[in-house]
Enzyme design. Structure first.
Site, PDB file in Angstrom:
ATOM      1  N   ALA A 222       0.824  -1.213   0.000  1.00 49.54           N
ATOM      2  CA  ALA A 222       0.000   0.000   0.000  1.00 49.54           C
ATOM      3  C   ALA A 222       0.857   1.262   0.000  1.00 49.54           C
ATOM      4  O   ALA A 222       2.042   1.244   0.323  1.00 49.54           O
ATOM      5  CB  ALA A 222      -0.935   0.000   1.198  1.00 49.54           C
ATOM      6  N   HIS A 223       0.221   2.378  -0.340  1.00 50.24           N
ATOM      7  CA  HIS A 223       0.890   3.674  -0.433  1.00 50.24           C
ATOM      8  C   HIS A 223       0.724   4.439   0.876  1.00 50.24           C
ATOM      9  O   HIS A 223      -0.230   4.222   1.626  1.00 50.24           O
ATOM     10  CB  HIS A 223       0.282   4.479  -1.585  1.00 50.24           C
ATOM     11  CG  HIS A 223       1.127   5.624  -2.038  1.00 50.24           C
ATOM     12  ND1 HIS A 223       1.068   6.871  -1.472  1.00 50.24           N
ATOM     13  CD2 HIS A 223       2.062   5.702  -3.019  1.00 50.24           C
ATOM     14  CE1 HIS A 223       1.922   7.675  -2.075  1.00 50.24           C
ATOM     15  NE2 HIS A 223       2.540   6.994  -3.018  1.00 50.24           N
ATOM     16  N   ARG A 224       1.635   5.358   1.133  1.00 51.84           N
ATOM     17  CA  ARG A 224       1.599   6.104   2.390  1.00 51.84           C
ATOM     18  C   ARG A 224       0.518   7.178   2.424  1.00 51.84           C
ATOM     19  O   ARG A 224       0.031   7.518   3.505  1.00 51.84           O
ATOM     20  CB  ARG A 224       2.947   6.783   2.648  1.00 51.84           C
ATOM     21  CG  ARG A 224       4.067   5.802   2.745  1.00 51.84           C
ATOM     22  CD  ARG A 224       5.092   6.131   3.817  1.00 51.84           C
ATOM     23  NE  ARG A 224       5.782   4.872   4.117  1.00 51.84           N
ATOM     24  CZ  ARG A 224       5.445   4.067   5.090  1.00 51.84           C
ATOM     25  NH1 ARG A 224       4.458   4.386   5.887  1.00 51.84           N
ATOM     26  NH2 ARG A 224       6.087   2.935   5.280  1.00 51.84           N
ATOM     27  N   ILE A 225       0.157   7.729   1.263  1.00 49.10           N
ATOM     28  CA  ILE A 225      -0.761   8.869   1.304  1.00 49.10           C
ATOM     29  C   ILE A 225      -1.970   8.713   0.394  1.00 49.10           C
ATOM     30  O   ILE A 225      -2.787   9.626   0.309  1.00 49.10           O
ATOM     31  CB  ILE A 225      -0.023  10.179   0.944  1.00 49.10           C
ATOM     32  CG1 ILE A 225       0.560  10.106  -0.472  1.00 49.10           C
ATOM     33  CG2 ILE A 225       1.057  10.497   1.966  1.00 49.10           C
ATOM     34  CD1 ILE A 225       1.166  11.425  -0.940  1.00 49.10           C
ATOM     35  N   ARG A 277      -8.817   1.703   5.122  1.00 52.48           N
ATOM     36  CA  ARG A 277      -8.190   0.908   4.072  1.00 52.48           C
ATOM     37  C   ARG A 277      -8.445  -0.599   4.225  1.00 52.48           C
ATOM     38  O   ARG A 277      -8.736  -1.262   3.222  1.00 52.48           O
ATOM     39  CB  ARG A 277      -6.687   1.186   3.996  1.00 52.48           C
ATOM     40  CG  ARG A 277      -6.000   0.399   2.898  1.00 52.48           C
ATOM     41  CD  ARG A 277      -4.698   1.015   2.442  1.00 52.48           C
ATOM     42  NE  ARG A 277      -3.868   1.428   3.543  1.00 52.48           N
ATOM     43  CZ  ARG A 277      -2.875   2.324   3.430  1.00 52.48           C
ATOM     44  NH1 ARG A 277      -2.640   2.893   2.272  1.00 52.48           N
ATOM     45  NH2 ARG A 277      -2.156   2.644   4.477  1.00 52.48           N
TER      46      ARG A 277
END
Length: 375
Positions: A222-225, A277
Site C-alpha cells: 500500500a501507499h503512504r498517502i 483501508r
C-alpha cells in the site's frame, strides 16, 4: 554511434556489488573501465558468489590483475592513474592509503583525477569504520522498518537497494564532477555510502515523519498517502491498481461492478479511504475474486484505471515489452558461451549506451593494458 562517455577512462578498484555496478553503468555508456583485480582470485564475487554473479555487474570492462601490496604493481597502478579520468574504489576507509591508492597520493600524480569512494557509511562520522553490507545499511537507514506487512517480522527489500542506489548516486557524482572539471580543469573527491544511498530513498517516509510526527510503519504494497494504490488479490494471483484519486477510484468501482462503493461514506474521499483501508481492500478483493488477473488488467485498463499484473522474474524477462525495450541482451562469454544480461535502462538518441563485451576473465586484458602504457 559512439557512447556518451567515449574517451573517459575509469580505473575500478572495487568488488562485490555497489562499486562494480557503478563501474558498469559508466562502461555501458561508453567509458573505458579498467577493472583492477587482486592477482589472488580477483574480485571476491568470483569466489564467494560465483561467475554468474560476477558477470551480472562487470560487463563492458577490461581486467588487469595487480597485487597492490607489491611495490612494482603499485607503480603500475600509478602509471595507469596518470592516464585516467576517474578512479573508483570501495575499500573500508583507511585501506587505500596502505596500498598507496588513496586520494592524496593519486591526485598528486594527476590533479585532474576524479576519485570516487563507496563505503558502508562514508569516509567520516562515528560509523565510518564499520563494515558495509546491503543488509546492514537497509536496517540502519530505515528501509527495513517500512518493508513488509503491518505487524510482521522485519523484511529487507527484495533487491539490494543499498548497494544499487549507492552505485547509482556515485555514478551521478562522477558525471557531475566530470562536468565541473570542464570548467575548472581540476578533479575532486566523491564520497558516498550504502547507508546514504538507502536513506536517500526514504523521501516519502521522512516527509510523513516530519509532517505528522508519526513514525512510519510497514504497509505491505500500500501507499503512504493514497488509497487504493496497491496489489490486490484476484482469483489466480494479484493485480496492482492505482485508484489514488476520486476519478480513478470511481472508475475502479464501476469496472469491478461495485458502483455503490463510490458513495459509501467510508470511502468518499482519500482521507476516508486511508482511514478505512482494510475495509476497502476487503470490498475490492471480494469483487476481484471473480476473475483472473489477466482479465482484470484488460478490463481496468479499458476503463482508464492504471493497473498491471504482478510478475515474477521469469515472466518479466519473457514479456514482449521487455524485448521491445531491449532490456534483455545476449553476450558471448569466452568460457560460459552465450550468457544473458539486463539491457540499458536509459536510452540516448545520439550517443546511446551499448553492451560491447561480457564480463572479463581475471587479468584477461593485463597484457593489452600494459602494452598501451608502454605504447
Amino acid at each position: 554511434m559512439s557512447g556518451a562517455l567515449e574517451g573517459v577512462r575509469v580505473l575500478e578498484l572495487t568488488q562485490i556489488m555497489a562499486g562494480p555496478f557503478c563501474g558498469q553503468v559508466l562502461a555501458d555508456m561508453g567509458a573505458d573501465v579498467i577493472k583492477v583485480e587482486p592477482r589472488d582470485g580477483g574480485d571476491q564475487t568470483r569466489r564467494s558468489m560465483g561467475e554468474p554473479a560476477f558477470r551480472a555487474v562487470n560487463r563492458n570492462k577490461r581486467s588487469i590483475a595487480l597485487d597492490l601490496k607489491d611495490a612494482a604493481d603499485q607503480a603500475t597502478l600509478h602509471r595507469l592513474v596518470k592516464t585516467a579520468d576517474v578512479l573508483l574504489e570501495n575499500y573500508r576507509p583507511g585501506v587505500a592509503a596502505k596500498l598507496q591508492a588513496d586520494y592524496e597520493t593519486l591526485c598528486a600524480l594527476n590533479p585532474r583525477l576524479i576519485y570516487a569512494s563507496i563505503s558502508g557509511f562514508g569516509q567520516t562520522g562515528p560509523y565510518a569504520q564499520r563494515p558495509g553490507f546491503d543488509l546492514i545499511a537497509q536496517g540502519m537507514s530505515g528501509v527495513m522498518s517500512v518493508t513488509g506487512e503491518p505487524g510482521g517480522n522485519p523484511i529487507k527489500a527484495g533487491v539490494p537497494v543499498s548497494d544499487l542506489s549507492a552505485g547509482l548516486f556515485c555514478a551521478i557524482g562522477i558525471l557531475s564532477a566530470l562536468h565541473a572539471r570542464q570548467r575548472t580543469g581540476e578533479g575532486q573527491r566523491i564520497d558516498t555510502s550504502l547507508w546514504e544511498g538507502a536513506m536517500a530513498l526514504t523521501v516519502w517516509e521522512t516527509a510523513e515523519l516530519w509532517s505528522t510526527g508519526n513514525v512510519p510503519q510497514p504497509l505491505g504494497s500500500a501507499h503512504r498517502i493514497s488509497a487504493p494504490y496497491q496489489a490486490l488479490r484476484t482469483r489466480d494471483g494479484h493485480v496492482t491498481v492505482g485508484g489514488n484519486s476520486n476519478k480513478l477510484y470511481a472508475r475502479l468501482c464501476e469496472a469491478i461492478g461495485r458502483p455503490e462503493l463510490i458513495d459509501d461514506p467510508r470511502f468518499l474521499e482519500n482521507p476516508d479511504r486511508m482511514a478505512n483501508r482494510p475495509a476497502l481492500v476487503a470490498e475490492l478483493e471480494a469483487a476481484l475474486a471473480a476473475r483472473d488477473t489477466a482479465e482484470w488488467v484488460d478490463l481496468l485498463l479499458a476503463a482508464g484505471v492504471p493497473a498491471g499484473p504482478l510478475h515474477n522474474v521469469q515472466q518479466v524477462v519473457d514479456d514482449p515489452h521487455t524485448h521491445a525495450r531491449e532490456m534483455v541482451v545476449e553476450m558471448e562469454h569466452p568460457e560460459a558461451g552465450t550468457v544473458y544480461g539486463l539491457g540499458i535502462p536509459v536510452k540516448l538518441s545520439a550517443t546511446p549506451g551499448s553492451v560491447r563485451r561480457p564480463a572479463p576473465l581475471l587479468g584477461q586484458h593485463s597484457d593489452e593494458i600494459l602494452a598501451e602504457l608502454d605504447g
